[in-house]
Design a protein around this motif. Structure first.
Motif, short mmCIF file in Angstrom:
data_model
loop_
_atom_site.label_atom_id
_atom_site.label_comp_id
_atom_site.label_asym_id
_atom_site.label_seq_id
_atom_site.Cartn_x
_atom_site.Cartn_y
_atom_site.Cartn_z
N TYR A 12 0.83 -1.21 0.00
CA TYR A 12 0.00 0.00 0.00
C TYR A 12 0.86 1.26 0.00
O TYR A 12 0.65 2.18 -0.79
N MET A 13 1.85 1.30 0.90
CA MET A 13 2.65 2.52 1.05
C MET A 13 3.54 2.78 -0.15
O MET A 13 3.64 3.91 -0.63
N THR A 14 4.23 1.73 -0.66
CA THR A 14 5.11 1.94 -1.81
C THR A 14 4.31 2.35 -3.04
O THR A 14 4.74 3.18 -3.82
N SER A 15 3.11 1.76 -3.18
CA SER A 15 2.26 2.14 -4.32
C SER A 15 1.77 3.58 -4.17
O SER A 15 1.67 4.32 -5.15
N LYS A 16 1.48 3.98 -2.94
CA LYS A 16 1.01 5.34 -2.70
C LYS A 16 2.10 6.36 -3.02
O LYS A 16 1.83 7.40 -3.62
N VAL A 17 3.32 6.06 -2.61
CA VAL A 17 4.43 6.98 -2.90
C VAL A 17 4.62 7.10 -4.41
O VAL A 17 4.80 8.21 -4.94
N PHE A 18 4.59 5.97 -5.12
CA PHE A 18 4.72 6.03 -6.58
C PHE A 18 3.59 6.86 -7.19
O PHE A 18 3.82 7.65 -8.11
N ASP A 19 2.39 6.68 -6.68
CA ASP A 19 1.25 7.42 -7.21
C ASP A 19 1.44 8.92 -7.04
O ASP A 19 1.13 9.70 -7.94
N VAL A 20 1.97 9.33 -5.89
CA VAL A 20 2.22 10.76 -5.63
C VAL A 20 3.26 11.30 -6.61
O VAL A 20 3.06 12.36 -7.23
N LEU A 21 4.37 10.58 -6.77
CA LEU A 21 5.44 11.05 -7.64
C LEU A 21 5.03 11.04 -9.11
O LEU A 21 5.29 12.00 -9.85
N SER A 22 4.39 9.96 -9.54
CA SER A 22 3.99 9.89 -10.95
C SER A 22 2.93 10.93 -11.26
O SER A 22 2.89 11.47 -12.37
N GLY A 23 2.05 11.22 -10.29
CA GLY A 23 1.04 12.24 -10.50
C GLY A 23 1.67 13.60 -10.75
O GLY A 23 1.22 14.36 -11.62
N ALA A 24 2.71 13.91 -9.98
CA ALA A 24 3.41 15.18 -10.17
C ALA A 24 4.09 15.22 -11.54
O ALA A 24 4.03 16.23 -12.25
N ILE A 25 4.72 14.12 -11.92
CA ILE A 25 5.41 14.06 -13.21
C ILE A 25 4.41 14.22 -14.35
O ILE A 25 4.67 14.93 -15.33
N GLN A 26 3.26 13.57 -14.23
CA GLN A 26 2.24 13.71 -15.28
C GLN A 26 1.77 15.15 -15.41
O GLN A 26 1.47 15.62 -16.51
N SER A 27 1.69 15.86 -14.28
CA SER A 27 1.20 17.24 -14.31
C SER A 27 2.16 18.15 -15.07
O SER A 27 1.76 19.22 -15.53
#
Length: 268
Positions: free
Chosen positions: A120-135
């Protein structure tokens, strides 16, 4: 330093390109210098506003270089997974550039209480970082940009990250292909007060909500591709990662369904 496949292959063959990368990395680090203070200000303001004491647990900085033709976040995902394994005691090896601070008894207890939340936590961190990169936009027209983010990870742990993105044309090595450049500076802090004030939620509920969010994210990726916010290479790379994270979360959720720990409560 992380590199996409074509960059790593060329760097291994051509010393001149390797030197070019070192120069770019130095320039990127200089650009990111201002992010360090901004990140510390964000950390101070976050805990001051909550009236919480806090302790630094993990910190690091990484750079990533990717050609638009083979753009991928696989290196970032591997780094996050390696950190997760070290944090949860499954490995003593942290990726280069990542440092773990001394662990207190309270932090150790918090980590043990999250034994089922590594995925859960590692996926959440990736989601945060990838979301910023996509933006930041498509790899083919990426422009200089920065972003500061803070996100609670659960049990009193909180992620703080500063991300810088830029691009360059490496005509001497890759014709007209563009190179995306990313710099990450991050810290993970722990607060007993935040852990006690966060809502209580079951482990299974966390995974159920994450699966729902990631399925929606996968659908949003397709919409971004159709609207030219992502190019096909970016879309396929991200879609593959989210598919694997959804499969991992579903497998963990299935395993927890027969475990009494699924009804345990976690501070979020």
């Amino acid at each position: 330093m992380g590199r996409s496949r074509s960059i790593a292959e060329l760097a291994a063959k051509q010393a001149s390109f390797n030197e070019h990368l070192k120069k770019l990395e130095s320039q990127l680090s200089q650009k990111a210098a201002g992010n360090d203070k901004a990140l510390q200000d964000l950390i101070t303001d976050t805990y001051k506003s909550g009236g919480w004491n806090h302790q630094l647990y993990l910190k690091g900085r990484k750079t990533e270089f990717m050609m638009s033709s083979d753009w991928s976040l696989d290196n970032i995902k591997r780094t996050i997974d390696a950190i997760g394994k070290a944090v949860f005691g499954n490995s003593k090896d942290l990726p280069n550039g990542i440092n773990m601070e001394a662990e207190t008894e309270k932090m150790g207890a918090a980590i043990k209480g999250m034994a089922n939340l590594q995925i859960y936590m590692t996926s959440k961190v990736f989601d945060v970082l990838s979301g910023a990169i996509q933006s930041f936009g498509s790899s083919s027209w990426l422009t200089y940009n920065t972003q500061l983010i803070t996100e609670p990870l659960g049990n009193g742990f909180r992620l703080f990250v500063a991300i810088l993105a830029d691009s360059s044309k490496s005509t001497g090595f890759f014709n007209s292909d563009s190179m995306s450049e990313y710099a990450f500076v991050f810290e993970v802090h722990f607060s007993v007060q935040e852990a006690s004030q966060q809502a209580l939620i079951t482990i299974t509920k966390l995974y159920e909500d994450q699966i729902t969010a990631f399925v929606q994210k996968s659908e949003d990726l397709l919409s971004q591709l159709e609207n030219d916010r992502l190019d096909p290479v970016q879309y396929q790379s991200l879609a593959d990662v989210y598919r694997k994270m959804i499969e991992a979360a579903r497998a963990k959720l299935k395993a927890l369904e027969t475990s009494p720990q699924s009804h345990a409560v976690i501070s979020m």
